[in-house]
Design a protein around this motif. Structure first.
Motif, PDB file in Angstrom:
ATOM      1  N   ASN A 225       2.136  -4.326  -6.238  1.00 36.96           N
ATOM      2  CA  ASN A 225       1.636  -3.544  -5.104  1.00 36.96           C
ATOM      3  C   ASN A 225       1.124  -4.369  -3.930  1.00 36.96           C
ATOM      4  O   ASN A 225       0.151  -4.004  -3.271  1.00 36.96           O
ATOM      5  CB  ASN A 225       0.556  -2.557  -5.577  1.00 36.96           C
ATOM      6  CG  ASN A 225       1.155  -1.532  -6.519  1.00 36.96           C
ATOM      7  OD1 ASN A 225       2.369  -1.287  -6.500  1.00 36.96           O
ATOM      8  ND2 ASN A 225       0.313  -0.933  -7.350  1.00 36.96           N
ATOM      9  N   MET A 226       1.799  -5.493  -3.716  1.00 37.32           N
ATOM     10  CA  MET A 226       1.482  -6.343  -2.572  1.00 37.32           C
ATOM     11  C   MET A 226       2.727  -6.433  -1.706  1.00 37.32           C
ATOM     12  O   MET A 226       3.813  -6.077  -2.136  1.00 37.32           O
ATOM     13  CB  MET A 226       1.113  -7.744  -3.053  1.00 37.32           C
ATOM     14  CG  MET A 226      -0.072  -7.781  -3.970  1.00 37.32           C
ATOM     15  SD  MET A 226      -1.569  -7.562  -3.020  1.00 37.32           S
ATOM     16  CE  MET A 226      -2.226  -9.187  -3.198  1.00 37.32           C
ATOM     17  N   PRO A 227       2.577  -6.949  -0.469  1.00 39.21           N
ATOM     18  CA  PRO A 227       3.760  -7.079   0.374  1.00 39.21           C
ATOM     19  C   PRO A 227       4.793  -8.046  -0.211  1.00 39.21           C
ATOM     20  O   PRO A 227       4.460  -8.941  -0.981  1.00 39.21           O
ATOM     21  CB  PRO A 227       3.205  -7.632   1.690  1.00 39.21           C
ATOM     22  CG  PRO A 227       1.779  -7.239   1.693  1.00 39.21           C
ATOM     23  CD  PRO A 227       1.350  -7.302   0.260  1.00 39.21           C
ATOM     24  N   PRO A 245       4.217  -2.802   0.811  1.00 43.95           N
ATOM     25  CA  PRO A 245       4.705  -1.968  -0.291  1.00 43.95           C
ATOM     26  C   PRO A 245       4.517  -0.487   0.011  1.00 43.95           C
ATOM     27  O   PRO A 245       3.767  -0.116   0.908  1.00 43.95           O
ATOM     28  CB  PRO A 245       3.814  -2.389  -1.453  1.00 43.95           C
ATOM     29  CG  PRO A 245       2.525  -2.755  -0.811  1.00 43.95           C
ATOM     30  CD  PRO A 245       2.895  -3.374   0.518  1.00 43.95           C
TER      31      PRO A 245
ATOM     32  N   ARG B 331       5.302   6.397   3.922  1.00 41.71           N
ATOM     33  CA  ARG B 331       4.686   6.177   2.614  1.00 41.71           C
ATOM     34  C   ARG B 331       4.425   4.699   2.361  1.00 41.71           C
ATOM     35  O   ARG B 331       3.990   4.327   1.297  1.00 41.71           O
ATOM     36  CB  ARG B 331       5.574   6.765   1.511  1.00 41.71           C
ATOM     37  CG  ARG B 331       5.907   8.234   1.711  1.00 41.71           C
ATOM     38  CD  ARG B 331       4.762   9.142   1.318  1.00 41.71           C
ATOM     39  NE  ARG B 331       5.100  10.535   1.572  1.00 41.71           N
ATOM     40  CZ  ARG B 331       4.541  11.254   2.549  1.00 41.71           C
ATOM     41  NH1 ARG B 331       3.625  10.725   3.329  1.00 41.71           N
ATOM     42  NH2 ARG B 331       4.890  12.501   2.733  1.00 41.71           N
ATOM     43  N   SER B 332       4.763   3.865   3.334  1.00 45.91           N
ATOM     44  CA  SER B 332       4.480   2.445   3.177  1.00 45.91           C
ATOM     45  C   SER B 332       3.062   2.146   3.648  1.00 45.91           C
ATOM     46  O   SER B 332       2.547   2.788   4.547  1.00 45.91           O
ATOM     47  CB  SER B 332       5.469   1.599   3.981  1.00 45.91           C
ATOM     48  OG  SER B 332       6.683   1.476   3.300  1.00 45.91           O
ATOM     49  N   GLU B 333       2.480   1.129   3.034  1.00 44.71           N
ATOM     50  CA  GLU B 333       1.182   0.645   3.490  1.00 44.71           C
ATOM     51  C   GLU B 333       1.383  -0.039   4.837  1.00 44.71           C
ATOM     52  O   GLU B 333       2.509  -0.281   5.257  1.00 44.71           O
ATOM     53  CB  GLU B 333       0.656  -0.403   2.507  1.00 44.71           C
ATOM     54  CG  GLU B 333       0.484   0.102   1.102  1.00 44.71           C
ATOM     55  CD  GLU B 333      -0.970   0.311   0.735  1.00 44.71           C
ATOM     56  OE1 GLU B 333      -1.820   0.263   1.647  1.00 44.71           O
ATOM     57  OE2 GLU B 333      -1.245   0.519  -0.449  1.00 44.71           O
ATOM     58  N   LEU B 335       0.866  -3.558   6.947  1.00 44.49           N
ATOM     59  CA  LEU B 335       0.673  -4.989   6.692  1.00 44.49           C
ATOM     60  C   LEU B 335      -0.703  -5.470   7.151  1.00 44.49           C
ATOM     61  O   LEU B 335      -1.209  -6.474   6.671  1.00 44.49           O
ATOM     62  CB  LEU B 335       1.737  -5.796   7.434  1.00 44.49           C
ATOM     63  CG  LEU B 335       3.063  -6.094   6.749  1.00 44.49           C
ATOM     64  CD1 LEU B 335       3.888  -6.975   7.650  1.00 44.49           C
ATOM     65  CD2 LEU B 335       2.863  -6.764   5.398  1.00 44.49           C
ATOM     66  N   TRP B 338      -3.328  -6.909   4.949  1.00 45.86           N
ATOM     67  CA  TRP B 338      -3.237  -8.271   4.406  1.00 45.86           C
ATOM     68  C   TRP B 338      -3.387  -9.344   5.484  1.00 45.86           C
ATOM     69  O   TRP B 338      -3.308 -10.519   5.212  1.00 45.86           O
ATOM     70  CB  TRP B 338      -1.902  -8.453   3.667  1.00 45.86           C
ATOM     71  CG  TRP B 338      -1.910  -7.737   2.357  1.00 45.86           C
ATOM     72  CD1 TRP B 338      -2.407  -8.203   1.172  1.00 45.86           C
ATOM     73  CD2 TRP B 338      -1.429  -6.426   2.090  1.00 45.86           C
ATOM     74  NE1 TRP B 338      -2.265  -7.260   0.193  1.00 45.86           N
ATOM     75  CE2 TRP B 338      -1.669  -6.159   0.719  1.00 45.86           C
ATOM     76  CE3 TRP B 338      -0.830  -5.438   2.879  1.00 45.86           C
ATOM     77  CZ2 TRP B 338      -1.304  -4.949   0.117  1.00 45.86           C
ATOM     78  CZ3 TRP B 338      -0.478  -4.235   2.288  1.00 45.86           C
ATOM     79  CH2 TRP B 338      -0.715  -4.007   0.921  1.00 45.86           C
TER      80      TRP B 338
END
Lengths: 250, 340
Positions: A225-227, A245, B331-333, B335, B338
């Motif tokens: 569940n990370m990029p 993700p 539905r994607s997070e 970026l 991060w």
């Protein structure tokens, strides 16, 4: 001042095409020793990180660092019919607000492209420690992605110690590509921790398609569940994509 | 419609791409009127199904909303409720204008002048309860939130924007600025083109953003004074003063401070009570009973709804495919999580 010469104009178009999968208005950072770009798509789901050192060019002259913003899709339009045996010369003409593109082949073709205002700062790269690293043939990755796109809108990547699995399922059926450590398409699999994550196929398909002509090899890196990071090593230079993700509700 | 202060307002050009990721409160009736005005056959007839029901608004709503979602824009449609009492006169005038154009449209059709017929027809767009309830039904099926305003939709949109629940209000009219929206997006719901019936020409329309704070600082007035300027020019709730256009109105308000002082100094007869109109803009009836949730579309339900109204299955399916892709992207997070 910035001026550069690339031996294979078609290769350059391929690189610009890869960038255009995520950005329209691209801001390139040009310094004495490299030509680079790092940008996110407008939805902030994906990032492209591109870098070509001056050594990758036939000729590269940049006396003061400069930022150059152009519409890459417009650049691609101008370069639609380039041939591999054409040499591309680029010259930044800030005095007239243009990037001049000169294609030298059987004859000389001159194009110019309007410079746009540079807005915003370059984003930093995501900070992630990847637990799964898969080095593989780009065309095999492309095949797995294309197959998945036939049945679904997103795809699951799963890595265990000696296996990388790409799978998707939708209303009409399911698709699974299994890459074991010893399969032909795989150069190396190294997994510190079993990892799985789901990614949007729309983005993935465009990225991998665009990279297919540029790099034979792909390095796929992810964690649960990370990029995702997709690294397409260039002969000299780097083309990397990051993709966030999918939010998993279950 | 609205108030004619456009020429005073500083604006910046935008695009669907630049609006990506932003929630926009769209003036639903304003959008539906545009669809009904423009989506017509060459002789000016609305698109209708076999049972004679108008479908132009559904066509516009379906494809334009998909277009927003594809660009990562989060649309919320805001529907008008009961109009303030002061608006009755405006509404009656609009009805009469529509009757006049309907007559002229019929005449043009009888004369066989199709160009003229189309020009006249776009001015006859009429929204009824069926059109509104069908629009809401389609949006619900698409998983797109809509809000029922207790009174003026633009007031509700402005309220939601000022609370930060949406980034901007989206309408062709300028009223939401008077209602206090920090930002107004124009030229959003028409697909890149605007038809000018009087001139018979089509012009490209590019989305633009108007920021209230920049408008006020560039004009050197307060929001209350901007409302006074609008009242002098005329709003949906009052008739303007004859002979006073936006530039003169601004000059007068800057010189005298308020509409009351302008009236006193210039001995103008107002046909309305400025305090009453001001109250509509400053303390409008709004609701905080709304939820902004973009749900999963009911694909089969949308298909059935559209096919029942004689839309082509092939085209609807293509639309649904685009919708599926657009929603999946959501539905994607991000970026950003991060990066920072």
């Amino acid at each position: 001042m910035f001026r550069a010469k690339i031996a294979d104009a078609k290769y350059w178009r391929g690189l610009m095409n890869a960038i255009s999968t995520l950005v329209d208005e691209a801001t390139f950072n040009i310094t004495e020793d490299k030509f680079s770009l790092r940008a996110m798509d407008s939805s902030h789901i994906a990032m492209v990180d591109f870098e070509m050192p001056s050594a990758a060019f036939e000729e590269f002259v940049c006396d003061t660092p400069v930022k150059m913003t152009v519409n890459v899709n417009e650049m691609l339009k101008l370069m639609r019919n380039v041939k591999s045996d054409e040499v591309l010369e680029m010259e930044l003409r800030e005095d007239v607000g243009k990037l001049v593109l000169r294609l030298r082949g059987r004859y000389v073709r001159n194009f110019s492209l309007a410079l746009l205002d540079t807005a915003g700062e370059e984003p930093p790269t995501p900070k992630i420690s990847f637990k799964a690293h898969v080095q593989m043939a780009t065309d095999a990755l492309k095949q797995a992605i294309t197959d998945a796109a036939r049945v679904a809108e997103n795809v699951r990547f799963e890595a265990t110690k000696d296996q990388f699995v790409v799978k998707a399922s939708g209303d009409i059926g399911s698709v699974e590509a299994v890459f074991s450590a010893d399969s032909d398409a795989i150069r190396e699999i190294s997994v510190e921790e079993d990892s799985k994550a789901t990614f949007n196929l729309d983005y993935l398909e465009e990225m991998v398609k665009a990279a297919t002509g540029i790099s034979d090899e792909a390095i796929v890196e992810f964690s649960t569940n990370m990029p995702l990071r997709l690294d397409f090593p260039l002969t000299t230079g780097a083309l990397r994509f990051y993709l966030a993700p999918r939010i998993e509700s279950e | 419609m609205g108030t004619n202060i456009g020429e005073l307002l500083k604006r910046e050009t935008s695009s669907l791409t630049k609006l990506s990721g932003k929630a926009l409160a769209i003036d639903a009736l304003n959008a539906i009127y545009q669809f009904l005005a423009i989506i017509r056959l060459p002789n000016g007839t609305l698109l209708r199904d076999r049972r004679g029901r108008a479908t132009s608004h559904l066509m516009g709503l379906f494809y334009r909303t998909i277009n927003f979602l594809e660009h990562g824009i989060k649309p919320i449609y805001v529907f008008d409720g009961r109009p303030p009492r002061l608006k009755e006169k405006t509404l009656e005038e609009r009805r009469l204008i529509k009757e006049k154009f309907s007559r002229e449209w019929r005449e043009a059709l009888e004369q066989g002048d199709m160009v003229k017929a189309f020009k006249k027809s776009v001015m006859t767009a009429h929204v009824d309860d069926v059109i509104i309830s069908e629009s809401k039904e389609l949006l619900t099926l698409m998983g797109v939130p809509w809000v029922q305003a207790p009174s003026e939709g633009e007031a509700q949109a402005a309220y939601m924007a000022s609370r930060g629940d949406v980034w901007a209000s989206a309408s062709q009219d300028y009223d939401s600025l008077l209602f206090g929206a920090p930002r107004l997006v124009r030229n959003l719901t028409i697909a890149g083109k605007k038809y000018y019936p009087k001139k018979g020409i089509v012009e490209d329309l590019i989305p633009e953003v108007i920021r209230l704070d920049e408008v006020l600082s560039s004009l050197g007035i307060t929001r209350e004074q901007l409302i006074d300027v609008a009242m002098l020019v005329g709003t949906d709730y009052n008739e303007g003063v004859k002979g006073i256009g936006p530039k003169t109105a601004l000059k007068l308000i800057k010189r005298y401070g308020s509409i009351e002082e302008v009236v006193r100094a210039r001995r103008i007869e107002l046909g309305f009570d400025p305090e009453e109109v001001r109250r509509i803009f400053l303390n409008p009836e709004v609701s905080d009973q709304y939820e902004l949730i973009w749900g999963e579309p009911e694909y089969a339900g949308i298909r059935e709804f559209m096919l029942e109204r004689d839309f082509s299955a092939e085209r609807v399916d293509r639309g649904l495919e685009r919708l599926r892709k657009a929603v999946e992207r959501w539905r994607s997070e991000s970026l950003i999580r991060w990066i920072s």
